[in-house]
Design a protein around this motif. Structure first.
Motif, PDB file in Angstrom:
ATOM      1  N   LEU A 148      -0.390  40.939  63.193  1.00 46.30           N
ATOM      2  CA  LEU A 148       0.320  41.949  62.421  1.00 46.30           C
ATOM      3  C   LEU A 148      -0.022  41.838  60.936  1.00 46.30           C
ATOM      4  CD1 LEU A 148       2.274  44.276  62.630  1.00 46.30           C
ATOM      5  CD2 LEU A 148       4.164  42.645  62.463  1.00 46.30           C
ATOM      6  N   GLU A 149      -0.086  40.611  60.419  1.00 45.74           N
ATOM      7  CA  GLU A 149      -0.454  40.421  59.012  1.00 45.74           C
ATOM      8  C   GLU A 149      -1.870  40.924  58.743  1.00 45.74           C
ATOM      9  OE1 GLU A 149       0.148  36.325  57.945  1.00 45.74           O
ATOM     10  OE2 GLU A 149       2.337  36.506  58.084  1.00 45.74           O
ATOM     11  N   ASP A 150      -2.787  40.639  59.656  1.00 44.34           N
ATOM     12  CA  ASP A 150      -4.176  41.079  59.472  1.00 44.34           C
ATOM     13  C   ASP A 150      -4.278  42.608  59.506  1.00 44.34           C
ATOM     14  OD1 ASP A 150      -4.860  38.410  59.332  1.00 44.34           O
ATOM     15  OD2 ASP A 150      -5.833  38.345  61.301  1.00 44.34           O
ATOM     16  N   ALA A 151      -3.565  43.247  60.428  1.00 44.14           N
ATOM     17  CA  ALA A 151      -3.570  44.707  60.493  1.00 44.14           C
ATOM     18  C   ALA A 151      -2.920  45.298  59.240  1.00 44.14           C
ATOM     19  CB  ALA A 151      -2.849  45.188  61.750  1.00 44.14           C
ATOM     20  N   ALA A 152      -1.825  44.715  58.794  1.00 38.42           N
ATOM     21  CA  ALA A 152      -1.152  45.202  57.582  1.00 38.42           C
ATOM     22  C   ALA A 152      -2.054  45.067  56.357  1.00 38.42           C
ATOM     23  CB  ALA A 152       0.164  44.458  57.376  1.00 38.42           C
ATOM     24  N   ALA A 153      -2.865  44.027  56.318  1.00 34.26           N
ATOM     25  CA  ALA A 153      -3.811  43.869  55.199  1.00 34.26           C
ATOM     26  C   ALA A 153      -4.820  45.004  55.197  1.00 34.26           C
ATOM     27  CB  ALA A 153      -4.509  42.510  55.280  1.00 34.26           C
ATOM     28  N   VAL A 154      -5.311  45.397  56.374  1.00 38.88           N
ATOM     29  CA  VAL A 154      -6.218  46.547  56.457  1.00 38.88           C
ATOM     30  C   VAL A 154      -5.494  47.790  55.940  1.00 38.88           C
ATOM     31  CG1 VAL A 154      -7.561  48.049  57.995  1.00 38.88           C
ATOM     32  CG2 VAL A 154      -7.542  45.575  58.382  1.00 38.88           C
ATOM     33  N   GLY A 155      -4.242  47.958  56.368  1.00 37.54           N
ATOM     34  CA  GLY A 155      -3.466  49.109  55.913  1.00 37.54           C
ATOM     35  C   GLY A 155      -3.282  49.130  54.412  1.00 37.54           C
ATOM     36  N   ALA A 156      -3.002  47.985  53.828  1.00 36.10           N
ATOM     37  CA  ALA A 156      -2.765  47.917  52.384  1.00 36.10           C
ATOM     38  C   ALA A 156      -4.032  48.188  51.586  1.00 36.10           C
ATOM     39  CB  ALA A 156      -2.183  46.548  52.020  1.00 36.10           C
ATOM     40  N   VAL A 157      -5.129  47.521  51.961  1.00 36.10           N
ATOM     41  CA  VAL A 157      -6.363  47.702  51.186  1.00 36.10           C
ATOM     42  C   VAL A 157      -6.887  49.132  51.321  1.00 36.10           C
ATOM     43  CG1 VAL A 157      -8.124  46.917  52.844  1.00 36.10           C
ATOM     44  CG2 VAL A 157      -8.443  46.488  50.428  1.00 36.10           C
ATOM     45  N   PHE A 158      -6.737  49.745  52.494  1.00 38.28           N
ATOM     46  CA  PHE A 158      -7.247  51.107  52.655  1.00 38.28           C
ATOM     47  C   PHE A 158      -6.284  52.168  52.157  1.00 38.28           C
ATOM     48  CE2 PHE A 158     -10.590  48.898  54.664  1.00 38.28           C
ATOM     49  CZ  PHE A 158     -11.683  49.636  54.235  1.00 38.28           C
ATOM     50  N   ALA A 159      -5.047  51.814  51.892  1.00 40.26           N
ATOM     51  CA  ALA A 159      -4.167  52.723  51.158  1.00 40.26           C
ATOM     52  C   ALA A 159      -4.729  52.936  49.755  1.00 40.26           C
ATOM     53  CB  ALA A 159      -2.746  52.156  51.089  1.00 40.26           C
ATOM     54  N   ILE A 160      -5.290  51.891  49.189  1.00 38.76           N
ATOM     55  CA  ILE A 160      -5.883  51.970  47.848  1.00 38.76           C
ATOM     56  C   ILE A 160      -7.265  52.616  47.903  1.00 38.76           C
ATOM     57  CG2 ILE A 160      -6.794  50.583  45.939  1.00 38.76           C
ATOM     58  CD1 ILE A 160      -4.545  48.517  46.689  1.00 38.76           C
ATOM     59  N   ILE A 161      -8.116  52.128  48.788  1.00 29.21           N
ATOM     60  CA  ILE A 161      -9.510  52.581  48.825  1.00 29.21           C
ATOM     61  C   ILE A 161      -9.618  54.067  49.153  1.00 29.21           C
ATOM     62  CG2 ILE A 161     -11.667  52.357  50.128  1.00 29.21           C
ATOM     63  CD1 ILE A 161     -11.122  49.294  50.119  1.00 29.21           C
ATOM     64  N   THR A 162      -8.837  54.551  50.106  1.00 30.55           N
ATOM     65  CA  THR A 162      -8.939  55.971  50.474  1.00 30.55           C
ATOM     66  C   THR A 162      -8.481  56.874  49.332  1.00 30.55           C
ATOM     67  OG1 THR A 162      -6.758  55.908  51.551  1.00 30.55           O
ATOM     68  CG2 THR A 162      -8.701  55.585  52.956  1.00 30.55           C
ATOM     69  N   ARG A 163      -7.445  56.464  48.642  1.00 30.49           N
ATOM     70  CA  ARG A 163      -6.974  57.277  47.522  1.00 30.49           C
ATOM     71  C   ARG A 163      -7.985  57.261  46.368  1.00 30.49           C
ATOM     72  NH1 ARG A 163      -2.731  55.744  50.511  1.00 30.49           N
ATOM     73  NH2 ARG A 163      -0.972  57.163  50.689  1.00 30.49           N
ATOM     74  N   ASN A 164      -8.602  56.117  46.168  1.00 32.95           N
ATOM     75  CA  ASN A 164      -9.646  55.996  45.158  1.00 32.95           C
ATOM     76  C   ASN A 164     -10.826  56.917  45.504  1.00 32.95           C
ATOM     77  OD1 ASN A 164     -10.857  54.709  42.843  1.00 32.95           O
ATOM     78  ND2 ASN A 164     -12.105  53.543  44.267  1.00 32.95           N
ATOM     79  N   ALA A 165     -11.258  56.884  46.745  1.00 34.43           N
ATOM     80  CA  ALA A 165     -12.379  57.731  47.174  1.00 34.43           C
ATOM     81  C   ALA A 165     -12.062  59.210  46.994  1.00 34.43           C
ATOM     82  CB  ALA A 165     -12.728  57.425  48.634  1.00 34.43           C
ATOM     83  N   ASN A 166     -10.842  59.604  47.342  1.00 34.13           N
ATOM     84  CA  ASN A 166     -10.456  61.004  47.174  1.00 34.13           C
ATOM     85  C   ASN A 166     -10.344  61.381  45.700  1.00 34.13           C
ATOM     86  OD1 ASN A 166     -10.399  61.605  49.887  1.00 34.13           O
ATOM     87  ND2 ASN A 166      -8.223  61.212  50.121  1.00 34.13           N
ATOM     88  N   ALA A 167      -9.762  60.510  44.894  1.00 31.94           N
ATOM     89  CA  ALA A 167      -9.598  60.809  43.469  1.00 31.94           C
ATOM     90  C   ALA A 167     -10.936  60.957  42.762  1.00 31.94           C
ATOM     91  CB  ALA A 167      -8.765  59.725  42.799  1.00 31.94           C
ATOM     92  N   LEU A 168     -11.919  60.167  43.182  1.00 30.56           N
ATOM     93  CA  LEU A 168     -13.236  60.222  42.548  1.00 30.56           C
ATOM     94  C   LEU A 168     -14.190  61.184  43.249  1.00 30.56           C
ATOM     95  CD1 LEU A 168     -13.677  56.454  41.646  1.00 30.56           C
ATOM     96  CD2 LEU A 168     -13.066  58.351  40.124  1.00 30.56           C
ATOM     97  N   ASP A 169     -13.672  61.892  44.263  1.00 29.65           N
ATOM     98  CA  ASP A 169     -14.447  62.935  44.942  1.00 29.65           C
ATOM     99  C   ASP A 169     -15.787  62.419  45.462  1.00 29.65           C
ATOM    100  OD1 ASP A 169     -15.021  65.499  45.902  1.00 29.65           O
ATOM    101  OD2 ASP A 169     -15.901  66.153  44.001  1.00 29.65           O
ATOM    102  N   TYR A 170     -15.704  61.336  46.260  1.00 32.67           N
ATOM    103  CA  TYR A 170     -16.928  60.755  46.812  1.00 32.67           C
ATOM    104  C   TYR A 170     -17.723  61.804  47.584  1.00 32.67           C
ATOM    105  CZ  TYR A 170     -15.516  55.819  46.078  1.00 32.67           C
ATOM    106  OH  TYR A 170     -15.185  54.607  45.559  1.00 32.67           O
ATOM    107  N   GLU A 171     -19.026  61.793  47.361  1.00 38.08           N
ATOM    108  CA  GLU A 171     -19.936  62.660  48.105  1.00 38.08           C
ATOM    109  C   GLU A 171     -19.963  62.195  49.557  1.00 38.08           C
ATOM    110  OE1 GLU A 171     -24.660  63.034  48.067  1.00 38.08           O
ATOM    111  OE2 GLU A 171     -23.698  63.771  46.230  1.00 38.08           O
ATOM    112  N   ILE A 172     -20.026  63.141  50.484  1.00 34.94           N
ATOM    113  CA  ILE A 172     -20.040  62.814  51.910  1.00 34.94           C
ATOM    114  C   ILE A 172     -21.499  62.762  52.376  1.00 34.94           C
ATOM    115  CG2 ILE A 172     -19.190  63.413  54.210  1.00 34.94           C
ATOM    116  CD1 ILE A 172     -16.972  62.940  52.062  1.00 34.94           C
ATOM    117  N   PRO A 173     -21.996  61.567  52.712  1.00 34.87           N
ATOM    118  CA  PRO A 173     -23.376  61.457  53.200  1.00 34.87           C
ATOM    119  C   PRO A 173     -23.533  62.082  54.587  1.00 34.87           C
ATOM    120  CG  PRO A 173     -22.537  59.332  52.433  1.00 34.87           C
ATOM    121  CD  PRO A 173     -21.367  60.270  52.522  1.00 34.87           C
ATOM    122  N   SER A 174     -24.763  62.215  54.999  1.00 32.97           N
ATOM    123  CA  SER A 174     -25.051  62.687  56.350  1.00 32.97           C
ATOM    124  C   SER A 174     -24.680  61.589  57.349  1.00 32.97           C
ATOM    125  CB  SER A 174     -26.537  63.017  56.484  1.00 32.97           C
ATOM    126  OG  SER A 174     -27.299  61.807  56.420  1.00 32.97           O
TER     127      SER A 174
END
Length: 191
Positions: A148-174
């Motif tokens: 559960l701790e390991d899964a929650a860590a994935v959830g926490a880090v990707f709460a940040i990373i996904t918002r960062n990617a959206n805010a910076l308008d990452y280009e979508i590769p092929s």
């Protein structure tokens, strides 16, 4: 908002490094890697080390399962870059049809009860308010405290990373570029 400094590099050394890596790899260096070269105080060593420990450190979850969790969180956070990137890594260790089934509806996908319980917990963590009852339900479904701790860590880090990617308008590769980048991330990791 795409920052020009991220696109081209914020220093001469970073510009040259971005060009060299892009040429050697045969594809445009993904924005996630470009951000890592941009102002290390912004998304530098601390985030990289946390992501590396979460996604590649010791865990009873396989790398593919953690990458699938990241792709699912990205889907919930409407982050197409991270869905593509982490889905591409997940399929290096599991069937594409399974990854697609999970992303379509993890509740109906043919996955283990253990993984389904982790995704249900991450669903609550990402889309609602997680409670002690949610943690108990995951533990009752067979997850260990460490799972559960390991899964929650994935959830926490990707709460940040996904918002960062959206805010910076990452280009979508092929899809092919996501696949090549997945090979690189499996070799190099996130640090």
């Amino acid at each position: 908002m795409r920052l020009p400094e991220i696109e081209r590099g914020d220093t001469l050394a970073h510009r040259l490094l971005i060009r060299m890596i892009s040429r050697m790899s045969g594809y445009r260096l993904p924005d996630a890697a470009r951000v890592a070269f941009y102002d290390t105080a912004y998304a530098g060593p601390a985030l990289g080390a946390w992501t590396q420990a979460t996604m590649r450190g010791p865990s009873s979850w396989s790398v593919s399962e953690r990458e699938l969790m990241a792709a699912q969180i990205a889907s919930w956070n409407s982050c197409p870059f991270c869905v593509g990137a982490h889905g591409a890594i997940a399929v290096k260790g599991m069937d594409r049809a399974l990854v697609d089934a999970v992303l379509a509806d993890y509740r109906a996908a043919p996955i283990s009860d253990r993984l389904r319980a982790a995704l249900a917990f991450l669903d609550r963590m990402t889309n609602h308010s997680v409670t002690a009852d949610d943690a108990r339900a995951a533990l009752d479904a067979g997850l260990s405290v460490q799972d559960l701790e390991d899964a929650a860590a994935v959830g926490a880090v990707f709460a940040i990373i996904t918002r960062n990617a959206n805010a910076l308008d990452y280009e979508i590769p092929s899809a092919a570029d996501f696949d090549r980048a997945a090979d690189m991330l499996l070799k190099r990791g996130y640090g």
